[in-house]
Scaffold this motif. Sequence first.
Motif, PDB file in Angstrom:
ATOM      1  N   TYR A  25       0.839  -1.202   0.000  1.00  0.00           N
ATOM      2  CA  TYR A  25       0.000   0.000   0.000  1.00  0.00           C
ATOM      3  C   TYR A  25       0.871   1.248   0.000  1.00  0.00           C
ATOM      4  N   LEU A  26       0.269   2.355  -0.462  1.00  0.00           N
ATOM      5  CA  LEU A  26       0.958   3.643  -0.461  1.00  0.00           C
ATOM      6  C   LEU A  26       0.255   4.566   0.513  1.00  0.00           C
ATOM      7  N   TYR A  27       1.017   5.159   1.420  1.00  0.00           N
ATOM      8  CA  TYR A  27       0.420   6.085   2.380  1.00  0.00           C
ATOM      9  C   TYR A  27       0.384   7.489   1.780  1.00  0.00           C
ATOM     10  N   ASN A  28      -0.719   8.177   2.006  1.00  0.00           N
ATOM     11  CA  ASN A  28      -0.841   9.549   1.527  1.00  0.00           C
ATOM     12  C   ASN A  28      -0.958  10.477   2.726  1.00  0.00           C
ATOM     13  N   MET A  29       0.080  11.283   2.968  1.00  0.00           N
ATOM     14  CA  MET A  29       0.082  12.115   4.182  1.00  0.00           C
ATOM     15  C   MET A  29      -0.968  13.219   4.117  1.00  0.00           C
TER      16      MET A  29
ATOM     17  N   GLN B 185      -4.922   8.485   4.184  1.00  0.00           N
ATOM     18  CA  GLN B 185      -5.399   7.188   3.702  1.00  0.00           C
ATOM     19  C   GLN B 185      -4.255   6.380   3.094  1.00  0.00           C
ATOM     20  N   VAL B 186      -4.487   5.058   2.946  1.00  0.00           N
ATOM     21  CA  VAL B 186      -3.544   4.262   2.159  1.00  0.00           C
ATOM     22  C   VAL B 186      -4.234   3.802   0.878  1.00  0.00           C
ATOM     23  N   TYR B 187      -3.441   3.711  -0.180  1.00  0.00           N
ATOM     24  CA  TYR B 187      -3.960   3.296  -1.482  1.00  0.00           C
ATOM     25  C   TYR B 187      -3.185   2.081  -1.948  1.00  0.00           C
TER      26      TYR B 187
END
Lengths: 641, 417
Positions: free
Chosen positions: A116-120, A124-126
């Motif tokens: 997953y990719l975290y979005n600061m 959220q995580v994508y």
Amino acid sequence: MKHKTLWWLLSSLTILALFLSACGAPTEAPATAEPTEEATEAPTEAPTEAPTAEPTAEAVAPADVAASLPRNETLYFNGQQWGAVVGWNPYSSSNNNAMAISQQDSARVTMFETPYLYNMLDGQVYPLLADGDYTWNDARTEITFKIKEAAKWSDGTPVTAEDVAYTWATHVKYNTPTGASNADYIDTIEALDSQTVVVKAKLDENGKAVNPLMVAAYVSNNYVIQKAWTQTLEERTGGDATELLADTAEDVVYSGPYHKFFTDDTKVVLIRDDNYWGQDASMWGKLPAPKYLAHTIFKDNAAGSVALAQGEVDVSQQFNSNVQVLWLNYGLPVSTYLPEAPYGIGASLPTAFYNLNSYGLDQLAVRKAIAIAVDYPTIIANAMTNQSATFDQVPRSLMNPTPGEQALYDHEAVKDLQWAGNDIEGAKKLLDDAGIVDTDGDGWREYNGQKLSYVATCPNGWSDWQAAIEVVAAAGKKIGIEITTNYPEWSVYQTVVTKSDAPLAEGYDIFMMWSAGAGPTMPWGRIRNMLSSEFIGMASNWNGNWGQYSNPDVDALIQAIPSESDPAKLKEMYTELVKIYLSDIPSFTLMYRPQSFHTVNETVWTGFPHQDDGTNPPVPPLDLTDGWSIAGLYNLTLVNP
Amino acid sequence: MKHIIQQVFHSGKFIVGFVILAAVLLIVIVYPLLIKDAPLAIIGQGTFFPPGTYVNAYDSLGSPKYILNLEHAAAKRIASKLSDDDRLAMQEWLVAAGIPENEIDISNTEQLLRQWENHYDPQTNIAGMTNAKRNYYIRLNASLKGLLSTEGAIIAVKNADTGALEETGDVVAQSDYVNIGQVANVRRLPLGTDNFGRDVLTELVAATRVSLQIGFVAGIVATLIGLTLGLLSGYIGGLVDDGIMFITNLFTVIPSFVLLILISFSIGQEKRGAVTVAVVIGFTSWVWTARAVRAQVISLRNRDHVNLSKLSGHSLVYIIFADILPYVASYVVMALILQISSGILAEAGLSILGLGPKTTEVPTLGLMMNWAMIYQAPVLGKWWAYLPVLVTIALITFSMNLMNTGLDQVFNPALRD
């Protein structure tokens, strides 16, 4: 004699000339046609010279190309890489390979990828390697997610759940840094079938997960590494943990869009993998725009800033003081995430810690007096050149300035505790009331007959911190507490500050350290790092609480938060923590600082993330390589195609 | 003695050098007497304020107003907000927004602004426009608000109870002026402020003083060591000479600046006060004084008056002081001058590397340079933070070198006109 005089004259003139030449206003970089031409020439030359020895010709080519990369296909960075790359081993944390390997809250996913990719920006995580969102079981002890069908390794084989499981098993088996820091929270990671992964949390005596937050963070913070390659590595190193971590892994198999092209001690270049699986419609649907990601290794910040101004750097993650001058005064096509001060999104809280064992600093009155007397607006305006939100805009707490974290505590409840600084009279009164006055008439206050005299410190050469510490010292003088400054080298500083199994050495009464930035476990993780007494008594403590603060109430709250899922309860607990922090004052935040600075020069590329850029989900200003910010690489276009 | 001084002051070069140095010394001594601001006080909230006179805007509202009807006031006001480049950029935007180019007259401010007001929309995305350019237009748009207004500005204060704005009745008309002399708070910053928000001129004077002290201490230490060793080595000769020359040669082959860096680094910052740095500089730069003095003493050693003195049974110390020192004195003075100037340069060099004296206690020229470099003053074009420092260093060393050349001409018969 004559010669000597002449020599001196000449040398003074030379010095003058050197500095004069350095002060010329940086002019816009000329058109970039030249390097492009050179680069296209390079490949045609190589084969004609050595048609029989093809392998050698190929081996030479990257160096030739790297010497003059086609400007229109290369995205240049600065501020990440400060020395030659050591290796490409994703198990190790000492590769000195910032462009490719960095497992953190927003993990760098240029070469290796996380599920997953975290979005600061939205917290959220994508999914990246993962397919769809992960799910908790009802007891919150297991996370299940699937791996995308399309996900492939660079050798063409599919990424499987088994790879995820084997990566974790290897981390544990060899006690890698990742294994060591997660083993308390994650029990096992298993592959149900080739696509399905189950992450099982360690359970406490009540059968609940020890820390669900840390378990969830694992899937966005840590790379998936190929099982087959790991086995090759194990075979090669004979199962020896030290050798496994020391392996440079030149043959590593990766899943990300970029890989090694060229490195030496002057630059690092990654090249795009045009077979990257992410061009599948289930992920990005195309390849990232730049063919090369390049990072020249600069001598220092100043050299990097000059390169940025001249358009030789596209994305700068270093602190460029007074960055607005580049566009206001020089009219360069340079911009930051926000058009006006503070120019970036604050994510961490550089903080001055009190050594609670120092004489007199065990007294709340002294700690509070210093903290409220400090001139924070000056720190922000001068040390940070306004690249931080002010404490009027974002009152102090344990939260960073992002709206998500700010909403987590009750602002009204702690309003009276949030000092704005510069309160000299208040500080004096506080000390007078506590009986800490100047008894022997030397101008400095005494506590029980002993003069209050402290050393404020931070590492040498960390310019914005040094300037901030100078302002802290100035506050002491105004309220009759002697504070001098001292700047040891980082190598010394870090060993002293991170040793928490003994009282801090003399000369470290007030010292600066960082706090955690934005991430999936925040703000809990940051608060734990700043206040939890579990970090006292360690031989090497890189976590936090460097002033050795201990409060059982705080520890209990920190313990309880990860298992709490009721937002109202959480808010109450966070408010309580902020209240205790602002009343006990074991440390005081001096400024807000972005996760990474983000200044871009749009001479060649445009389409960088900026506020209201219309991206959804929003692309965070993190170098276009970290966590969800890598989405930005797919939005770039050339200014002059 | 009188004759020598007369001779020295006949040398043009010496006089020029002496006057410059004296002027610097005079400023260093007189300035702090007249202006008593603390040199390290942080006064500016912000970095690198440009040189100029800062007039308190709040106080000037309450100062007596004078009406001056000046011809070009409005034009100047507009020009300060709307440069020719801005007009061209506005034209570019308007053309991109679909206004025919021949309808835009960039010299007609009123028409241009009207067109701009009617058509500019920050949300419009123009193809090929960078974010930097977009930000530029947003800033420009903001600065153009009310540019053509001829109304005065109304002063209002916040009611402490209700928070509502209440007009005070004061209107600042566009033709109102105040006399700087009547504004309560005016601060002159002839050289602006530095990265800490300190007054550069005040700091520079204090720093020059400290740097001169460092130079003097370093020069005297170096000259004393060099002179003593040179005299002993040259006069006694033999084993003593060999021993001293051995050490001297050792120091000659190690570049003194490298030695200086190593020693400064190993002392550690907490112990690096201005005096310590000065002494360290002195200890690493005595070598060529020692060699030169030794050479001169060797040629003096067998002169008749020295032999006579020996025969008369004078002690070694007496002979050195009475019969040899006077002959090398002129050279030693010249060497001292050069040592002082090289001491100042060495301090600057060390501080630029971050190995100078501690920061908070005293300013030095090198430290000012160091901070200006750290905060990228040269890149940002903030010349006042480092150029005056450079000029001061250059002036001091230049003046000392001139004095030295002048002395050389007086004392060295070969160079005499």
